[in-house]
Design a protein around this motif. Structure first.
Motif, PDB file in Angstrom:
ATOM      1  N   THR A   1       0.803  -1.216   0.000  1.00  0.00           N
ATOM      2  CA  THR A   1       0.000   0.000   0.000  1.00  0.00           C
ATOM      3  C   THR A   1       0.840   1.272   0.000  1.00  0.00           C
ATOM      4  O   THR A   1       0.297   2.374  -0.008  1.00  0.00           O
ATOM      5  CB  THR A   1      -0.931   0.016   1.218  1.00  0.00           C
ATOM      6  OG1 THR A   1      -0.149  -0.231   2.404  1.00  0.00           O
ATOM      7  CG2 THR A   1      -1.992  -1.065   1.098  1.00  0.00           C
ATOM      8  N   GLY A   2       2.151   1.140   0.027  1.00  0.00           N
ATOM      9  CA  GLY A   2       3.026   2.303  -0.048  1.00  0.00           C
ATOM     10  C   GLY A   2       3.289   2.965   1.282  1.00  0.00           C
ATOM     11  O   GLY A   2       2.895   2.466   2.341  1.00  0.00           O
TER      12      GLY A   2
ATOM     13  N   CYS B   1      -2.402   6.130   6.121  1.00  0.00           N
ATOM     14  CA  CYS B   1      -2.741   6.174   4.700  1.00  0.00           C
ATOM     15  C   CYS B   1      -1.654   6.921   3.945  1.00  0.00           C
ATOM     16  O   CYS B   1      -0.768   7.540   4.540  1.00  0.00           O
ATOM     17  CB  CYS B   1      -4.094   6.847   4.490  1.00  0.00           C
ATOM     18  SG  CYS B   1      -5.495   5.828   5.002  1.00  0.00           S
ATOM     19  N   ASN B   2      -1.763   6.882   2.618  1.00  0.00           N
ATOM     20  CA  ASN B   2      -0.770   7.575   1.799  1.00  0.00           C
ATOM     21  C   ASN B   2      -0.866   9.089   1.957  1.00  0.00           C
ATOM     22  O   ASN B   2       0.150   9.785   1.943  1.00  0.00           O
ATOM     23  CB  ASN B   2      -0.959   7.237   0.318  1.00  0.00           C
ATOM     24  CG  ASN B   2      -0.875   5.752   0.020  1.00  0.00           C
ATOM     25  OD1 ASN B   2      -1.664   5.233  -0.752  1.00  0.00           O
ATOM     26  ND2 ASN B   2       0.064   5.047   0.631  1.00  0.00           N
TER      27      ASN B   2
ATOM     28  N   TYR C   1      -4.515   4.717  -4.287  1.00  0.00           N
ATOM     29  CA  TYR C   1      -3.965   5.509  -3.197  1.00  0.00           C
ATOM     30  C   TYR C   1      -5.025   5.696  -2.131  1.00  0.00           C
ATOM     31  O   TYR C   1      -6.218   5.727  -2.421  1.00  0.00           O
ATOM     32  CB  TYR C   1      -3.464   6.865  -3.719  1.00  0.00           C
ATOM     33  CG  TYR C   1      -2.455   6.702  -4.822  1.00  0.00           C
ATOM     34  CD1 TYR C   1      -1.123   6.451  -4.527  1.00  0.00           C
ATOM     35  CD2 TYR C   1      -2.845   6.739  -6.150  1.00  0.00           C
ATOM     36  CE1 TYR C   1      -0.201   6.261  -5.534  1.00  0.00           C
ATOM     37  CE2 TYR C   1      -1.928   6.547  -7.166  1.00  0.00           C
ATOM     38  CZ  TYR C   1      -0.598   6.297  -6.849  1.00  0.00           C
ATOM     39  OH  TYR C   1       0.311   6.094  -7.846  1.00  0.00           O
TER      40      TYR C   1
ATOM     41  N   SER D   1       4.807   9.138  -5.586  1.00  0.00           N
ATOM     42  CA  SER D   1       3.883   8.456  -6.489  1.00  0.00           C
ATOM     43  C   SER D   1       4.367   8.555  -7.928  1.00  0.00           C
ATOM     44  O   SER D   1       4.733   9.642  -8.383  1.00  0.00           O
ATOM     45  CB  SER D   1       2.506   9.091  -6.374  1.00  0.00           C
ATOM     46  OG  SER D   1       1.626   8.601  -7.346  1.00  0.00           O
TER      47      SER D   1
ATOM     48  N   SER E   1       1.999   1.106  -8.227  1.00  0.00           N
ATOM     49  CA  SER E   1       0.728   1.461  -7.610  1.00  0.00           C
ATOM     50  C   SER E   1      -0.242   2.032  -8.632  1.00  0.00           C
ATOM     51  O   SER E   1       0.143   2.734  -9.562  1.00  0.00           O
ATOM     52  CB  SER E   1       0.969   2.507  -6.522  1.00  0.00           C
ATOM     53  OG  SER E   1       1.648   3.627  -7.077  1.00  0.00           O
TER      54      SER E   1
ATOM     55  N   THR F   1       3.204   5.856   4.388  1.00  0.00           N
ATOM     56  CA  THR F   1       2.129   6.539   5.090  1.00  0.00           C
ATOM     57  C   THR F   1       2.567   7.940   5.477  1.00  0.00           C
ATOM     58  O   THR F   1       3.738   8.304   5.363  1.00  0.00           O
ATOM     59  CB  THR F   1       1.726   5.769   6.360  1.00  0.00           C
ATOM     60  OG1 THR F   1       2.802   5.868   7.317  1.00  0.00           O
ATOM     61  CG2 THR F   1       1.472   4.296   6.057  1.00  0.00           C
TER      62      THR F   1
END
Length: 268
Positions: free
Chosen positions: A175-176, A212-213, A204, A189, A201, A178
């Motif tokens: 999920t990348g 979260c991102n 997002y 990104s 990805s 945070t």
């Protein structure tokens, strides 16, 4: 040799009139044990590549800020340019036994250093307090195609004006990164969603609070590419200005009673 560990390689300020004609390469070395600074350069025109740096530092031993560094770039009295950090590995023997800084560009307590053409590419940085820290001149640094994982903070950009290009890295999660692990003006990104770095990805996340991102809807829209998906989590999002959507996106909430967007003039 210091009580907190040893120096590996230290390049002082160049004394030749044109350092660009005498490029220095630090390549394929192995550093092990209790390390204070593995590789430090005040020199420009340097390639640091293919080195493995494994420390037994315990993050609880930090009694002096800035000690315990994998690769350090700084010039006490001037500028640095044309430095490539490629395919190095910086880690601890286990989680929590890494460096305070896996890589650091600049010095937190000495402002005014200048950096340009600094390329951080293809490295693995893990197990530390900070994976990568950019103190200033983020517009002179590019950090792409790295694996930055299992650090307390993956990346920090202290430059309050310029955005750091940190696209196409793997951050340890599909999920990348945070909002708590990547701080400052950072363009992360797209990011890779797997450690093999074969998939990028397309989705997002936005949270009013949490992991979260992005923390705002507009930040996610700006970062996303056409065709991407933005998932907005539970919470109330106060939108004080117009949200601009200038590309084809799928934007999902978590239900009308859970995801609430509140405009500045909602009582008008």
């Amino acid at each position: 040799l210091r009580k907190n560990g040893y120096y590996g390689v230290y390049l002082n300020v160049p004394t030749d009139s044109d350092a660009s004609l005498n490029r220095i390469i630090i390549e394929n070395n192995q550093f092990l044990g209790r390390i204070w600074r593995a590789i430090t350069t005040e020199h420009s025109y340097v390639d640091i590549k293919g080195n493995t740096i494994t420390t037994t530092n315990d993050l609880t031993w930090l009694t002096n800020a800035g000690y315990g560094k994998g690769i350090t770039l700084h010039h006490w009295a001037g500028s640095q340019t044309s430095i490539n950090l490629n395919s190095n590995i910086m880690n601890g023997t286990s989680a929590g036994k890494g460096f305070e800084y896996g890589m650091i560009v600049g010095h937190p307590s000495v402002p005014g250093m200048a950096f340009s053409n600094i390329v951080i590419n293809g490295n693995t940085v893990k197990d530390g307090k900070y994976g990568i820290r950019i103190v200033e001149d983020a517009n002179g640094v590019i950090a792409n195609n790295n694996k930055i994982l299992d650090n307390t903070k993956s990346l920090q950009n202290d430059d309050g004006v310029n955005t750091l290009n940190a696209e196409n890295n793997y951050w340890g999660l599909s999920t990348g990164p945070t909002t708590s692990t990547v701080t400052g003006n950072v363009d992360f990104s797209p990011f890779y969603t797997n450690e093999a770095m074969t998939t990028s990805s397309t989705a997002y996340s936005v949270c009013a609070s949490g992991t979260c991102n992005f923390a705002t809807i507009q930040a996610a829209i700006t970062a996303a590419s056409a065709g991407d998906t933005i998932n907005i989590g539970t919470g109330t999002y106060d939108v004080s200005s117009t949200v601009t959507i200038n590309k084809q996106l799928t934007i999902n909430g978590n239900g009308r009673d859970n995801t609430i967007i509140s405009g500045a003039n909602n009582n008008a």
